[in-house]
Design a protein around this motif. Structure first.
Motif, PDB file in Angstrom:
ATOM      1  N   ASN A   1      -5.864  -3.159   8.853  1.00 54.38           N
ATOM      2  CA  ASN A   1      -6.476  -2.278   7.840  1.00 54.38           C
ATOM      3  C   ASN A   1      -6.285  -2.793   6.422  1.00 54.38           C
ATOM      4  O   ASN A   1      -7.109  -2.553   5.548  1.00 54.38           O
ATOM      5  CB  ASN A   1      -5.882  -0.872   7.907  1.00 54.38           C
ATOM      6  N   LEU A   2      -5.144  -3.454   6.198  1.00 55.42           N
ATOM      7  CA  LEU A   2      -4.864  -3.876   4.823  1.00 55.42           C
ATOM      8  C   LEU A   2      -4.975  -5.395   4.686  1.00 55.42           C
ATOM      9  O   LEU A   2      -4.154  -6.026   4.040  1.00 55.42           O
ATOM     10  CB  LEU A   2      -3.475  -3.396   4.388  1.00 55.42           C
TER      11      LEU A   2
ATOM     12  N   ARG B   1     -14.011  -4.513   6.232  1.00 59.41           N
ATOM     13  CA  ARG B   1     -14.755  -3.320   6.622  1.00 59.41           C
ATOM     14  C   ARG B   1     -16.220  -3.550   6.303  1.00 59.41           C
ATOM     15  O   ARG B   1     -16.559  -4.425   5.502  1.00 59.41           O
ATOM     16  CB  ARG B   1     -14.195  -2.113   5.887  1.00 59.41           C
TER      17      ARG B   1
ATOM     18  N   GLY C   1     -10.982   1.082  -0.983  1.00 58.15           N
ATOM     19  CA  GLY C   1     -10.257   1.724  -2.083  1.00 58.15           C
ATOM     20  C   GLY C   1      -8.812   1.275  -2.234  1.00 58.15           C
ATOM     21  O   GLY C   1      -8.300   1.205  -3.357  1.00 58.15           O
ATOM     22  N   PHE C   2      -8.174   0.961  -1.127  1.00 62.80           N
ATOM     23  CA  PHE C   2      -6.753   0.586  -1.189  1.00 62.80           C
ATOM     24  C   PHE C   2      -6.511  -0.540  -2.196  1.00 62.80           C
ATOM     25  O   PHE C   2      -5.537  -0.543  -2.947  1.00 62.80           O
ATOM     26  CB  PHE C   2      -6.267   0.174   0.210  1.00 62.80           C
ATOM     27  N   TYR C   3      -7.431  -1.514  -2.206  1.00 58.44           N
ATOM     28  CA  TYR C   3      -7.205  -2.706  -3.032  1.00 58.44           C
ATOM     29  C   TYR C   3      -7.230  -2.412  -4.526  1.00 58.44           C
ATOM     30  O   TYR C   3      -6.825  -3.243  -5.332  1.00 58.44           O
ATOM     31  CB  TYR C   3      -8.212  -3.807  -2.663  1.00 58.44           C
TER      32      TYR C   3
ATOM     33  N   ASN D   1      -6.476   8.319   0.219  1.00 54.21           N
ATOM     34  CA  ASN D   1      -6.016   7.730   1.485  1.00 54.21           C
ATOM     35  C   ASN D   1      -4.870   8.538   2.089  1.00 54.21           C
ATOM     36  O   ASN D   1      -4.810   8.745   3.299  1.00 54.21           O
ATOM     37  CB  ASN D   1      -5.538   6.287   1.259  1.00 54.21           C
ATOM     38  N   ALA D   2      -3.964   9.008   1.229  1.00 54.16           N
ATOM     39  CA  ALA D   2      -2.819   9.791   1.714  1.00 54.16           C
ATOM     40  C   ALA D   2      -3.311  11.098   2.331  1.00 54.16           C
ATOM     41  O   ALA D   2      -2.828  11.533   3.384  1.00 54.16           O
ATOM     42  CB  ALA D   2      -1.856  10.060   0.559  1.00 54.16           C
TER      43      ALA D   2
ATOM     44  N   ASP E   1       3.073   9.674   1.712  1.00 51.78           N
ATOM     45  CA  ASP E   1       2.516  10.794   2.475  1.00 51.78           C
ATOM     46  C   ASP E   1       3.249  10.932   3.790  1.00 51.78           C
ATOM     47  O   ASP E   1       3.869   9.983   4.275  1.00 51.78           O
ATOM     48  CB  ASP E   1       1.013  10.590   2.714  1.00 51.78           C
TER      49      ASP E   1
ATOM     50  N   ALA F   1      -4.799  10.473   5.650  1.00 52.94           N
ATOM     51  CA  ALA F   1      -3.762  10.230   6.657  1.00 52.94           C
ATOM     52  C   ALA F   1      -3.171  11.557   7.151  1.00 52.94           C
ATOM     53  O   ALA F   1      -2.864  11.719   8.330  1.00 52.94           O
ATOM     54  CB  ALA F   1      -2.672   9.338   6.066  1.00 52.94           C
TER      55      ALA F   1
ATOM     56  N   GLU G   1      -7.783   6.883  -5.511  1.00 53.21           N
ATOM     57  CA  GLU G   1      -7.996   6.219  -4.219  1.00 53.21           C
ATOM     58  C   GLU G   1      -6.766   6.325  -3.327  1.00 53.21           C
ATOM     59  O   GLU G   1      -6.879   6.584  -2.134  1.00 53.21           O
ATOM     60  CB  GLU G   1      -8.357   4.734  -4.425  1.00 53.21           C
TER      61      GLU G   1
ATOM     62  N   THR H   1       3.400   7.050   5.218  1.00 52.77           N
ATOM     63  CA  THR H   1       3.219   5.808   4.468  1.00 52.77           C
ATOM     64  C   THR H   1       3.676   5.969   3.021  1.00 52.77           C
ATOM     65  O   THR H   1       3.380   6.990   2.394  1.00 52.77           O
ATOM     66  CB  THR H   1       1.721   5.423   4.482  1.00 52.77           C
TER      67      THR H   1
ATOM     68  N   GLY I   1       0.467   7.552   9.355  1.00 49.38           N
ATOM     69  CA  GLY I   1       1.171   6.261   9.305  1.00 49.38           C
ATOM     70  C   GLY I   1       0.380   5.143   9.970  1.00 49.38           C
ATOM     71  O   GLY I   1      -0.692   5.373  10.532  1.00 49.38           O
ATOM     72  N   MET I   2       0.924   3.924   9.870  1.00 46.54           N
ATOM     73  CA  MET I   2       0.256   2.776  10.491  1.00 46.54           C
ATOM     74  C   MET I   2       1.251   1.977  11.320  1.00 46.54           C
ATOM     75  O   MET I   2       2.400   1.780  10.903  1.00 46.54           O
ATOM     76  CB  MET I   2      -0.325   1.862   9.401  1.00 46.54           C
TER      77      MET I   2
ATOM     78  N   GLY J   1     -14.243   2.969  -3.884  1.00 44.18           N
ATOM     79  CA  GLY J   1     -14.008   3.891  -2.773  1.00 44.18           C
ATOM     80  C   GLY J   1     -15.249   4.112  -1.918  1.00 44.18           C
ATOM     81  O   GLY J   1     -15.152   4.337  -0.720  1.00 44.18           O
TER      82      GLY J   1
ATOM     83  N   GLY K   1     -15.360   1.743   1.049  1.00 45.43           N
ATOM     84  CA  GLY K   1     -14.282   1.689   2.034  1.00 45.43           C
ATOM     85  C   GLY K   1     -13.261   0.601   1.770  1.00 45.43           C
ATOM     86  O   GLY K   1     -12.660   0.057   2.683  1.00 45.43           O
TER      87      GLY K   1
HETATM   88  N1  LIG Z   1      -1.748   6.217   3.290  1.00 48.18           N
HETATM   89  C1  LIG Z   1      -2.321   5.723   4.393  1.00 48.18           C
HETATM   90  N2  LIG Z   1      -1.935   6.155   5.614  1.00 48.18           N
HETATM   91  C2  LIG Z   1      -2.495   5.670   6.738  1.00 48.18           C
HETATM   92  N3  LIG Z   1      -3.472   4.753   6.748  1.00 48.18           N
HETATM   93  C3  LIG Z   1      -3.900   4.270   5.564  1.00 48.18           C
HETATM   94  C4  LIG Z   1      -3.359   4.722   4.328  1.00 48.18           C
HETATM   95  N4  LIG Z   1      -3.973   4.043   3.330  1.00 48.18           N
HETATM   96  C5  LIG Z   1      -4.875   3.234   3.913  1.00 48.18           C
HETATM   97  N5  LIG Z   1      -4.838   3.367   5.259  1.00 48.18           N
HETATM   98  C6  LIG Z   1      -5.641   2.655   6.249  1.00 48.18           C
HETATM   99  O1  LIG Z   1      -6.217   1.533   5.640  1.00 48.18           O
HETATM  100  C7  LIG Z   1      -7.637   1.590   5.732  1.00 48.18           C
HETATM  101  C8  LIG Z   1      -8.253   0.955   4.516  1.00 48.18           C
HETATM  102  O2  LIG Z   1      -8.085   1.769   3.370  1.00 48.18           O
HETATM  103  P1  LIG Z   1      -9.114   1.729   2.186  1.00 48.18           P
HETATM  104  O3  LIG Z   1      -8.697   2.680   1.132  1.00 48.18           O
HETATM  105  O4  LIG Z   1      -9.251   0.321   1.728  1.00 48.18           O
HETATM  106  O5  LIG Z   1     -10.444   2.187   2.815  1.00 48.18           O
HETATM  107  P2  LIG Z   1     -10.803   3.641   3.406  1.00 48.18           P
HETATM  108  O6  LIG Z   1      -9.773   4.610   2.966  1.00 48.18           O
HETATM  109  O7  LIG Z   1     -11.085   3.512   4.848  1.00 48.18           O
HETATM  110  O8  LIG Z   1     -12.131   3.863   2.733  1.00 48.18           O
HETATM  111  P3  LIG Z   1     -12.596   5.168   2.070  1.00 48.18           P
HETATM  112  O9  LIG Z   1     -11.915   5.092   0.732  1.00 48.18           O
HETATM  113  O10 LIG Z   1     -14.061   5.018   2.060  1.00 48.18           O
HETATM  114  O11 LIG Z   1     -12.104   6.296   2.941  1.00 48.18           O
HETATM  115  C9  LIG Z   1      -7.940   3.053   5.918  1.00 48.18           C
HETATM  116  O12 LIG Z   1      -9.141   3.244   6.622  1.00 48.18           O
HETATM  117  C10 LIG Z   1      -6.757   3.522   6.748  1.00 48.18           C
HETATM  118  O13 LIG Z   1      -6.959   3.244   8.123  1.00 48.18           O
END
Ligand SMILES: Nc1ncnc2c1ncn2[C@@H]1O[C@H](COP(=O)(O)OP(=O)(O)OP(=O)(O)O)[C@@H](O)[C@H]1O
Length: 621
Positions: A93-94, A99, A126-128, A38-39, A80, A42, A34, A173, A84-85, A121, A124
């Protein structure tokens, strides 16, 4: 900003975190997939935005992902050089903005269907999954083009902090996981390499790690767009692991098609049919996702809605066009003739793939049909140009089988048609039992004619588009006059005409009793054992469909049915000979009400029906 700000997780996000932290989940490795995914997203986003503004690259033109394990600090980080954010994006986002998939994920897990954490994933969130192995997560990010970096940090217990980041933070990030007790395995470089090869080999950007016992970095994945590689270099397992990445599916793909298409539009496509429907599949007709559009290897957007017809929305994969302009927008995609052509070609490729599967691997195809058959059926209505091809792929339940399973194709049906049979017969009904026990089938069953039983909700709608297949008419046995002469029954005709003549009296009597409640009363060619049935005109909407639409609040005028009777049945004979008018009326209404019940309908006045039956039974006794 000098101080550290504290924010609370949005309520549903907090629930996801609780689930992640407290579940005893054995397949912990998914977090890495996951975070790498995400990386990679990005990096894709930066490459896309830099098409308009190359300055965004600044002094770091490379797009890459680095994985670093620090044994002393017991941290694992995924860095990555992507988009970036900003501070606001980190907050939203976090953690603070749920979502659309968050609630669905919670529901799917709560319902305990085949859902488990590995599907995170797909929804949406996946980050968690980082919190599966980490008790604290730090995210440092500098947005491309911005001068300041920010740090997000949380232990997952309801809140997170955001503060200013170091001045020298690189673009992109870094997600740093402070590993939980007992998770030191994820500091092992060999284990990490093997996980990357398994899950992330096909990621189109280099994933870099330190060489063993050295400070030099090396790329540990293939780092090229998998769909551009020649087919003969790719193994099934390459295809499967790429599928898992594009589809966010932990399960395997059922089948795929990988083509380089040259002609009026040049493109490469890699299209997958999943083995299982994703969890939110039934919800997502309007927010279709799953087909990624690339233009000359640059990821542009998810274009499933523009590039595939709705009835193929189960397809996942990638299309990479050589010819579309890089600055294409969603609006342009919607109107582009080029896109129309690609869509047409992709549709044919998917139908080819399904056709091959049906022919060469019927068991797999049966699995596909169980998962997505109801969706594919929509194509009969939606895609007039490919209707014959879609019809060929449909599977039906039939009077020849003892189960509701849909296994019979139209070709199979035609191959075993009765002697003299010209048409393909089918019946739509509200459920399999209502279909297979329908009185409408009696005469056909008695003559050994197979009838296809269409018992799903969508079938009534589809039946409006079923006209012809392979030069044969498709006929709904519950509609219109059923002419059995074509079945070589013309010898019976005289007998039936005679019966109809003899029944003229009872037909007239019934018309008098039922008045406006019916459109007509006539002698049936359909019935052999039941006393009566209701039928509709060729163009009427089925009664169960009318009920459904009325229940959904549509103003559907009641279509009066045609009552058909079986003059040789004892009940009809009794009516013919009944001298008492009140009892004749009871019998007449009973013939209509029984027919309505057999068709699966509810009666307008059930109490009157019960009173009538009671009177008749008591009168008998
Ligand atoms: N490495 C990163 N660089 C930039 N933005 C990130 C990164 N990781 C997460 N994000 C931001 O955080 C949001 C939430 O991430 P998460 O993994 O929870 O869901 P997602 O990636 O949108 O879902 P999916 O896994 O379906 O693509 C992402 O949509 C993105 O905008």
């Amino acid at each position: 900003m000098t101080a550290t700000e504290t924010h609370h997780f949005q309520a549903e996000v907090q629930q996801v975190l609780q689930l992640v932290i407290h579940s005893m989940y054995s397949n912990k490795d998914i977090f890495l997939r996951e975070l790498v995914s995400n990386a990679s997203d990005a990096c894709d986003k930066l490459r896309f935005e830099a098409l308009q503004d190359p300055g965004l690259y600044g002094d770091e033109p490379g797009l890459k992902i680095e994985i670093h394990a620090d044994k002393a600090a017991r941290t694992l980080s995924v860095r990555d050089t992507g988009i970036g954010m900003s501070k606001q994006e980190l907050i939203e986002n976090l953690g603070t903005v749920a979502r659309s998939g968050t609630r669905r994920f919670l529901e799917a897990i709560a319902e305990g269907r085949k859902a488990d954490l590995s599907l995170i994933g797909q929804f949406g969130v996946g980050f968690y999954s980082a919190f599966i192995v980490a008790d604290r997560v730090t995210v440092t990010s500098r947005k491309a083009g911005a001068s300041e970096a920010f740090v997000w940090e949380s232990t997952g217990d309801g809140q997170f902090t955001v503060s200013e980041g170091p001045e020298d933070a690189p673009r992109g990030t870094t997600v740093t996981l402070h590993l939980r007790e007992g998770e030191d395995g994820y500091l092992d470089e060999w284990k990490l390499r093997s996980l990357i090869r398994t899950y992330s080999d096909h990621i189109g950007f280099p994933i870099r790690m330190r060489k063993p016992d050295s400070d030099e970095m090396e790329t540990v994945n293939q780092a090229s767009a998998l769909w551009m590689r020649p087919k003969n270099e790719l193994t099934d397992s390459d295809y499967q692991s790429f599928y898992k990445h594009v589809a966010h599916d932990f399960g395997e793909a059922l089948a795929w098609a990988h083509h380089r298409v040259e002609g009026n539009q040049n493109f490469t496509c890699l299209l997958y049919v999943p083995a299982r429907a994703p969890f939110d599949f039934q919800f997502s007709r309007d927010e279709r996702k799953g087909l990624k559009l690339y233009i000359k290897r640059v990821f542009i957007m998810d274009a499933s809605a523009q590039m595939l017809p709705a009835y193929l929305r189960f397809v996942r994969g990638v299309v990479d066009s050589d010819d579309l302009p890089l600055n294409v927008s969603r609006e342009i995609l919607q109107e582009s003739r080029q896109v129309e052509r690609i869509k047409g070609a992709l549709t044919r490729r998917v139908l080819d793939l399904l056709d091959r599967l049906a022919r060469d691997e019927p068991e797999k195809y049966a699995g596909f049909w169980r998962e997505f058959g109801a969706t594919l059926k929509e194509g009969v209505a939606e895609d007039a140009g490919n209707r014959e091809r879609v019809l060929k792929l449909l599977r039906f339940a039939s009077t020849r089988s003892e189960s509701p399973g849909q296994l019979v194709s139209l070709d199979e049906y035609i191959g075993r048609m009765a002697a003299g049979q010209e048409d393909i017969y089918y019946l739509t009904a509200d459920g399999w039992n209502a279909a297979r026990n329908s009185p409408q089938l009696e005469a056909l069953k008695a003559r050994g004619v197979e009838v296809l039983l269409m018992h799903e909700r969508i079938d009534e709608w589809i039946s409006g588009y079923l006209h012809e297949y392979a030069g044969k008419r498709l006929r709904n046995v519950a509609k219109g006059e059923l002419d059995l002469d074509e079945l070589g029954e013309s010898a019976d005709r005289a007998a039936r005409e005679q019966a109809a003549k003899e029944a003229e009296g009872v037909v007239a009597r019934l018309k008098g009793i039922l008045g406006d409640a019916v459109r007509d009363v006539r002698v049936s060619a359909r019935l052999t054992t039941s006393p009566s049935c209701v039928v509709l005109d060729e163009h009427d909407m089925a009664l169960h469909m009318q009920r459904l639409l009325r229940a959904a609040g549509h103003d559907i005028p009641a279509a009066r049915p045609i009552l058909e009777i079986n003059p040789s049945h004892a009940l009809v004979k009794r009516l013919a000979g009944e001298s008492d008018d009140a009892r004749a009326a009871d019998l007449g209404w009973l013939l209509l009400e029984q027919a309505q019940l057999a068709e699966g309908g509810a009666l307008d006045d059930p109490a009157a029906f019960i009173a009538r039956t009671s009177r008749l039974i008591a009168g008998e006794g």
